[in-house]
Design a protein around this motif. Structure first.
Motif, PDB file in Angstrom:
ATOM      1  N   GLN A 249      -2.289  19.670  33.273  1.00  0.00           N
ATOM      2  CA  GLN A 249      -2.067  20.086  34.649  1.00  0.00           C
ATOM      3  C   GLN A 249      -2.422  21.553  34.861  1.00  0.00           C
ATOM      4  O   GLN A 249      -1.843  22.219  35.725  1.00  0.00           O
ATOM      5  N   SER A 250      -3.363  22.044  34.105  1.00  0.00           N
ATOM      6  CA  SER A 250      -3.902  23.383  34.333  1.00  0.00           C
ATOM      7  C   SER A 250      -4.512  23.438  35.726  1.00  0.00           C
ATOM      8  O   SER A 250      -4.736  22.401  36.358  1.00  0.00           O
ATOM      9  N   PRO A 251      -4.782  24.628  36.248  1.00  0.00           N
ATOM     10  CA  PRO A 251      -5.435  24.700  37.557  1.00  0.00           C
ATOM     11  C   PRO A 251      -6.623  23.755  37.644  1.00  0.00           C
ATOM     12  O   PRO A 251      -7.356  23.570  36.656  1.00  0.00           O
ATOM     13  N   PRO A 252      -6.831  23.112  38.774  1.00  0.00           N
ATOM     14  CA  PRO A 252      -7.877  22.078  38.887  1.00  0.00           C
ATOM     15  C   PRO A 252      -9.276  22.542  38.530  1.00  0.00           C
ATOM     16  O   PRO A 252     -10.128  21.724  38.182  1.00  0.00           O
ATOM     17  N   THR A 253      -9.538  23.852  38.615  1.00  0.00           N
ATOM     18  CA  THR A 253     -10.875  24.354  38.300  1.00  0.00           C
ATOM     19  C   THR A 253     -10.986  24.892  36.880  1.00  0.00           C
ATOM     20  O   THR A 253     -12.009  25.478  36.519  1.00  0.00           O
ATOM     21  N   THR A 254      -9.961  24.728  36.063  1.00  0.00           N
ATOM     22  CA  THR A 254      -9.967  25.224  34.679  1.00  0.00           C
ATOM     23  C   THR A 254     -10.378  24.111  33.716  1.00  0.00           C
ATOM     24  O   THR A 254      -9.699  23.089  33.629  1.00  0.00           O
ATOM     25  N   HIS A 255     -11.469  24.303  32.999  1.00  0.00           N
ATOM     26  CA  HIS A 255     -11.858  23.361  31.953  1.00  0.00           C
ATOM     27  C   HIS A 255     -10.851  23.447  30.803  1.00  0.00           C
ATOM     28  O   HIS A 255     -10.469  24.541  30.388  1.00  0.00           O
ATOM     29  N   VAL A 256     -10.427  22.310  30.277  1.00  0.00           N
ATOM     30  CA  VAL A 256      -9.495  22.275  29.150  1.00  0.00           C
ATOM     31  C   VAL A 256     -10.091  21.393  28.060  1.00  0.00           C
ATOM     32  O   VAL A 256     -10.401  20.224  28.297  1.00  0.00           O
ATOM     33  N   VAL A 257     -10.253  21.969  26.865  1.00  0.00           N
ATOM     34  CA  VAL A 257     -10.756  21.230  25.709  1.00  0.00           C
ATOM     35  C   VAL A 257      -9.742  21.383  24.581  1.00  0.00           C
ATOM     36  O   VAL A 257      -9.436  22.503  24.167  1.00  0.00           O
ATOM     37  N   VAL A 258      -9.227  20.272  24.093  1.00  0.00           N
ATOM     38  CA  VAL A 258      -8.266  20.264  22.983  1.00  0.00           C
ATOM     39  C   VAL A 258      -8.975  19.684  21.770  1.00  0.00           C
ATOM     40  O   VAL A 258      -9.427  18.536  21.799  1.00  0.00           O
ATOM     41  N   SER A 259      -9.096  20.474  20.709  1.00  0.00           N
ATOM     42  CA  SER A 259      -9.827  20.064  19.507  1.00  0.00           C
ATOM     43  C   SER A 259      -8.901  20.141  18.295  1.00  0.00           C
ATOM     44  O   SER A 259      -8.097  21.052  18.186  1.00  0.00           O
ATOM     45  N   TRP A 260      -9.055  19.190  17.382  1.00  0.00           N
ATOM     46  CA  TRP A 260      -8.218  19.194  16.188  1.00  0.00           C
ATOM     47  C   TRP A 260      -8.951  18.544  15.026  1.00  0.00           C
ATOM     48  O   TRP A 260      -9.975  17.898  15.195  1.00  0.00           O
ATOM     49  N   GLN A 261      -8.387  18.737  13.825  1.00  0.00           N
ATOM     50  CA  GLN A 261      -8.909  18.113  12.601  1.00  0.00           C
ATOM     51  C   GLN A 261      -7.725  17.526  11.832  1.00  0.00           C
ATOM     52  O   GLN A 261      -6.580  17.952  12.008  1.00  0.00           O
ATOM     53  N   THR A 262      -8.028  16.548  10.989  1.00  0.00           N
ATOM     54  CA  THR A 262      -6.965  15.913  10.200  1.00  0.00           C
ATOM     55  C   THR A 262      -7.203  16.044   8.699  1.00  0.00           C
ATOM     56  O   THR A 262      -6.501  15.425   7.908  1.00  0.00           O
ATOM     57  N   LEU A 263      -8.163  16.854   8.296  1.00  0.00           N
ATOM     58  CA  LEU A 263      -8.429  17.024   6.872  1.00  0.00           C
ATOM     59  C   LEU A 263      -7.302  17.773   6.179  1.00  0.00           C
ATOM     60  O   LEU A 263      -6.948  17.470   5.033  1.00  0.00           O
ATOM     61  N   SER A 264      -6.722  18.762   6.860  1.00  0.00           N
ATOM     62  CA  SER A 264      -5.632  19.520   6.262  1.00  0.00           C
ATOM     63  C   SER A 264      -4.337  19.445   7.073  1.00  0.00           C
ATOM     64  O   SER A 264      -3.328  19.989   6.647  1.00  0.00           O
ATOM     65  N   TRP A 265      -4.366  18.777   8.213  1.00  0.00           N
ATOM     66  CA  TRP A 265      -3.165  18.692   9.053  1.00  0.00           C
ATOM     67  C   TRP A 265      -3.177  17.331   9.743  1.00  0.00           C
ATOM     68  O   TRP A 265      -3.561  17.192  10.890  1.00  0.00           O
ATOM     69  N   ALA A 276       0.812  11.661  26.915  1.00  0.00           N
ATOM     70  CA  ALA A 276       1.329  12.683  27.825  1.00  0.00           C
ATOM     71  C   ALA A 276       0.191  13.414  28.531  1.00  0.00           C
ATOM     72  O   ALA A 276       0.285  13.749  29.721  1.00  0.00           O
ATOM     73  N   PHE A 277      -0.892  13.654  27.810  1.00  0.00           N
ATOM     74  CA  PHE A 277      -2.059  14.319  28.399  1.00  0.00           C
ATOM     75  C   PHE A 277      -2.624  13.473  29.536  1.00  0.00           C
ATOM     76  O   PHE A 277      -2.947  13.980  30.615  1.00  0.00           O
ATOM     77  N   GLN A 278      -2.726  12.172  29.306  1.00  0.00           N
ATOM     78  CA  GLN A 278      -3.242  11.287  30.345  1.00  0.00           C
ATOM     79  C   GLN A 278      -2.305  11.230  31.552  1.00  0.00           C
ATOM     80  O   GLN A 278      -2.761  11.202  32.706  1.00  0.00           O
ATOM     81  N   ARG A 279      -1.003  11.234  31.315  1.00  0.00           N
ATOM     82  CA  ARG A 279      -0.054  11.261  32.435  1.00  0.00           C
ATOM     83  C   ARG A 279      -0.246  12.517  33.268  1.00  0.00           C
ATOM     84  O   ARG A 279      -0.182  12.477  34.509  1.00  0.00           O
ATOM     85  N   GLY A 280      -0.454  13.631  32.594  1.00  0.00           N
ATOM     86  CA  GLY A 280      -0.683  14.872  33.325  1.00  0.00           C
ATOM     87  C   GLY A 280      -1.930  14.830  34.166  1.00  0.00           C
ATOM     88  O   GLY A 280      -1.953  15.295  35.311  1.00  0.00           O
ATOM     89  N   ILE A 281      -3.002  14.254  33.622  1.00  0.00           N
ATOM     90  CA  ILE A 281      -4.249  14.115  34.377  1.00  0.00           C
ATOM     91  C   ILE A 281      -4.043  13.207  35.585  1.00  0.00           C
ATOM     92  O   ILE A 281      -4.521  13.485  36.692  1.00  0.00           O
ATOM     93  N   ASP A 282      -3.328  12.105  35.379  1.00  0.00           N
ATOM     94  CA  ASP A 282      -3.095  11.165  36.478  1.00  0.00           C
ATOM     95  C   ASP A 282      -2.304  11.815  37.609  1.00  0.00           C
ATOM     96  O   ASP A 282      -2.563  11.558  38.794  1.00  0.00           O
ATOM     97  N   ALA A 283      -1.356  12.675  37.235  1.00  0.00           N
ATOM     98  CA  ALA A 283      -0.509  13.314  38.243  1.00  0.00           C
ATOM     99  C   ALA A 283      -1.227  14.450  38.964  1.00  0.00           C
ATOM    100  O   ALA A 283      -0.965  14.699  40.139  1.00  0.00           O
ATOM    101  N   ARG A 284      -2.148  15.119  38.243  1.00  0.00           N
ATOM    102  CA  ARG A 284      -2.855  16.257  38.849  1.00  0.00           C
ATOM    103  C   ARG A 284      -4.294  16.274  38.354  1.00  0.00           C
ATOM    104  O   ARG A 284      -4.631  16.996  37.427  1.00  0.00           O
ATOM    105  N   PRO A 285      -5.152  15.482  38.980  1.00  0.00           N
ATOM    106  CA  PRO A 285      -6.536  15.407  38.513  1.00  0.00           C
ATOM    107  C   PRO A 285      -7.255  16.754  38.640  1.00  0.00           C
ATOM    108  O   PRO A 285      -6.946  17.566  39.524  1.00  0.00           O
ATOM    109  N   ALA A 286      -8.204  16.952  37.763  1.00  0.00           N
ATOM    110  CA  ALA A 286      -9.045  18.142  37.833  1.00  0.00           C
ATOM    111  C   ALA A 286     -10.059  17.996  38.961  1.00  0.00           C
ATOM    112  O   ALA A 286     -10.307  16.905  39.471  1.00  0.00           O
ATOM    113  N   ALA A 287     -10.646  19.122  39.343  1.00  0.00           N
ATOM    114  CA  ALA A 287     -11.702  19.106  40.354  1.00  0.00           C
ATOM    115  C   ALA A 287     -12.944  18.417  39.781  1.00  0.00           C
ATOM    116  O   ALA A 287     -13.096  18.297  38.559  1.00  0.00           O
ATOM    117  N   PRO A 288     -13.851  17.944  40.646  1.00  0.00           N
ATOM    118  CA  PRO A 288     -15.074  17.291  40.159  1.00  0.00           C
ATOM    119  C   PRO A 288     -15.842  18.180  39.191  1.00  0.00           C
ATOM    120  O   PRO A 288     -16.044  19.367  39.441  1.00  0.00           O
TER     121      PRO A 288
END
Length: 334
Positions: A249-265, A276-288
């Protein structure tokens, strides 16, 4: 957006080798919609087996702090360091700042330039300017310099706070409890006055590890600043569900990229985070055209957790700083 079908997954896999599906049904990410509508990551070649000694940085580094240090001789004898300024800033909001201005960025001091603000993770060793010349993990200044010199990104400024209160970065989930992005940008702009100009419309905030674990601080707080970030890069953090909604639910014009690895964590609540991330998107979609992206990466370098920083910055800065990364937002008159 989170990929909804095999076509979206195929696009993501073609766009970047190394994007994998995590266990328990967390899909690799693609971006549905017209081709080219959203920034896409750049392909990143495998790291060389060995590296030559680092060349000197082609630019200048500037240090500053919050609260600002008093001018020489300005403190009355016996006064506490920082005086009234120090007393006015709570301990958890204090930091040492460091900014880097590459030669290419210094060419026109009046030209507003994008800025990358980097939040380091836990720092029990109390290393100053971690990821900005301090410590052994890497150097964000050097990563940005290499991209500028290769012509992959336009000239940018790089700046980072370094925590001075040990308790503020001792535990990942309570790190950076009160980071004030607006105050940091103000202090950075003041320190660089006459050297370079900050473009507040193109602020990219990156939080690595503990820099993105606290739902009430760190990158989550930065995304609630009065200065809307152009993008947030959330790099291999705790992936707790309580921070997923604030990120989505960041500001609608803010790109958000969440990156992770599982080799050590590998033991993190990925499925709960995704839901939860999808619920947030559904409640407050980003701008086109604005990203809400999840991606599982597979670093090939030693120390995968630290290797995620250069990997993510090299993947995403070129597209996020391109002209195409400006979101398509309808103009609405007041």
């Amino acid at each position: 957006m989170i990929a909804a079908g095999p076509r979206g997954r195929a696009r993501a896999l073609r766009a970047s080798a190394g994007v994998l599906a995590v266990a328990a049904g967390l899909a690799a990410v693609g971006s549905p919609g017209p081709a080219g509508a959203q920034p896409r990551p750049a392909p990143v070649p495998a790291a060389p087996a060995s590296r030559a000694p680092a060349e000197p940085l082609d630019g200048a580094t500037y240090d500053y702090e919050r609260p600002p240090a008093p001018a020489s001789g300005a403190e009355p004898e016996g006064a506490a360091p920082g005086g009234a300024a120090a007393a006015a800033v709570p301990p958890e909001q204090r930091w040492l700042g460091r900014a880097f201005v590459h030669r290419l960025a210094a060419a026109d001091p009046a030209r507003p330039l994008p800025i990358l603000v980097f939040l380091h993770g836990t720092n029990a060793a109390q290393i100053k300017h971690r990821w900005m010349g301090g410590g052994q993990e890497g150097d964000v200044r050097r990563i940005a310099a290499q991209l500028m010199e290769a012509g992959q990104i336009p000239p940018i400024l790089v700046a980072a706070p370094s925590a001075v209160l040990p308790a503020a970065v001792a535990v990942a989930r309570t790190s950076w409890p009160a980071f004030d992005l607006d105050a940091f940008l103000d202090a950075t702009a003041a320190r660089l006055r006459g050297v370079a100009t900050v473009d507040r419309a193109r602020v990219i905030v990156a939080g690595h590890s503990g820099g993105g674990c606290n739902a009430a601080g760190g990158i989550a707080t930065a995304l609630r600043a009065s200065t809307p970030a152009h993008a947030a890069l959330v790099i291999d953090t705790c992936m707790d569900a309580d921070i997923a909604v604030p990120l989505a639910q960041s500001p609608p014009t803010t790109h958000v990229v969440v990156s992770w690895q599982t080799l050590s964590w590998a033991r993190r609540p990925f499925v709960d985070f995704r839901r939860a991330f999808q619920r947030g998107i559904d409640a407050r979609p980003a701008a086109p055209g604005v990203l809400r992206e999840l991606e599982h990466l597979h670093p090939t370098e030693p120390m995968p957790h630290d290797a995620m920083v250069p990997l993510v910055l090299r993947r995403w800065l070129p597209s996020l700083l391109s002209a195409d990364a400006v979101p398509s937002v309808p103009c609405v008159s007041p």
